[in-house]
Design an enzyme around this catalytic site. Structure first.
Site, PDB file in Angstrom:
ATOM      1  N   LYS A   1       0.859  -1.188   0.000  1.00 46.09           N
ATOM      2  CA  LYS A   1       0.000   0.000   0.000  1.00 46.09           C
ATOM      3  C   LYS A   1       0.893   1.235   0.000  1.00 46.09           C
ATOM      4  O   LYS A   1       1.707   1.429   0.903  1.00 46.09           O
ATOM      5  CB  LYS A   1      -0.906   0.006   1.234  1.00 46.09           C
ATOM      6  CG  LYS A   1      -1.749   1.264   1.371  1.00 46.09           C
ATOM      7  CD  LYS A   1      -2.604   1.222   2.627  1.00 46.09           C
ATOM      8  CE  LYS A   1      -3.409   2.501   2.790  1.00 46.09           C
ATOM      9  NZ  LYS A   1      -4.266   2.467   4.009  1.00 46.09           N
TER      10      LYS A   1
ATOM     11  N   ASP B   1     -14.507   3.542   9.437  1.00 46.03           N
ATOM     12  CA  ASP B   1     -14.655   3.581   7.974  1.00 46.03           C
ATOM     13  C   ASP B   1     -14.870   2.171   7.424  1.00 46.03           C
ATOM     14  O   ASP B   1     -14.303   1.802   6.394  1.00 46.03           O
ATOM     15  CB  ASP B   1     -13.435   4.229   7.325  1.00 46.03           C
ATOM     16  CG  ASP B   1     -13.681   4.586   5.854  1.00 46.03           C
ATOM     17  OD1 ASP B   1     -14.867   4.767   5.483  1.00 46.03           O
ATOM     18  OD2 ASP B   1     -12.715   4.678   5.088  1.00 46.03           O
TER      19      ASP B   1
END
Length: 207
Positions: A4, A96
């Site tokens: 990432k 989230d």
């Protein structure tokens, strides 16, 4: 492995805090249903790379490709709640949770990822969190006092989406989102409405 990339995480205080928060949480969270961090490095351009395990796909891609059979829905929901139980027991609110932040491999093993908006439980929380479709009403109503229940709401929305094959509350904006929720679930009782701090929000809800 999966990598990432976080571009220019030190360019603003907000990005720096978010990156540090995610790194700190991933370093300490160790559970079968939570993504694990294997390494981290910084490029000469000051981009940061998180190295994690590779799972292949996410729940959003699965939901948009085919209807899920009952046994898969049950197994995915079990793993989501198991992961959340661990995260919450560590004093963390994800904030989230959504299908694209839930990774799945070919064996249907599931892991919760993307803790960039996660926070240690705190009586005062900011309202700007969570993708709209999965956002709990108390966040939309600008309440700052909320806790792990916002993750449970998101998990419920994901469960409904797995059953129906589409988002349960696909709001076009904050107002439309709240309207869709109240049409299905009803208006909150007065004792709940009266805890809303914002006068503008209070007028909207009562209208």
């Amino acid at each position: 492995v999966a990598v990432k990339k976080i571009m220019k995480p030190f360019s603003t205080p907000v990005l720096a805090k978010r990156t540090y928060r995610e790194l700190k949480l991933l370093k300490h969270l160790k559970h079968e249903n939570v993504i694990s961090l294997s390494d981290i490095f910084i490029s000469p351009l000051e981009d940061i790379y998180f190295v994690t395990e590779l799972l292949g796909t996410d729940l959003h891609r699965l939901l948009t490709s085919r209807p899920l059979e009952k046994q898969f829905i049950q197994y995915f929901l079990y793993q989501i709640m198991r992961g959340l139980k661990y995260v919450h027991s560590a004093g963390v609110v994800h904030r989230d949770l959504k299908p694209s932040n839930i990774l799945v491999n070919e064996n249907c093993d599931l892991k919760i990822c993307d803790f960039g908006l996660a926070r240690i439980q705190d009586p005062q929380m900011t309202g700007y969190v969570s993708t709209r479709y999965y956002r709990a009403p108390e966040i939309m109503l600008t309440w700052q006092k909320y806790d792990v229940e916002v993750d449970i709401w998101s998990a419920g929305c994901i469960f409904a989406e797995m059953l129906e094959g589409k988002p349960l509350f696909p709001g076009k904006d904050h107002v439309n989102q709240f309207s869709i929720i109240t049409e299905l679930l009803g208006t909150p009782p007065d004792d709940v409405i009266n805890t809303i701090a914002s006068e503008n929000t209070l007028r909207f809800v009562k209208s």
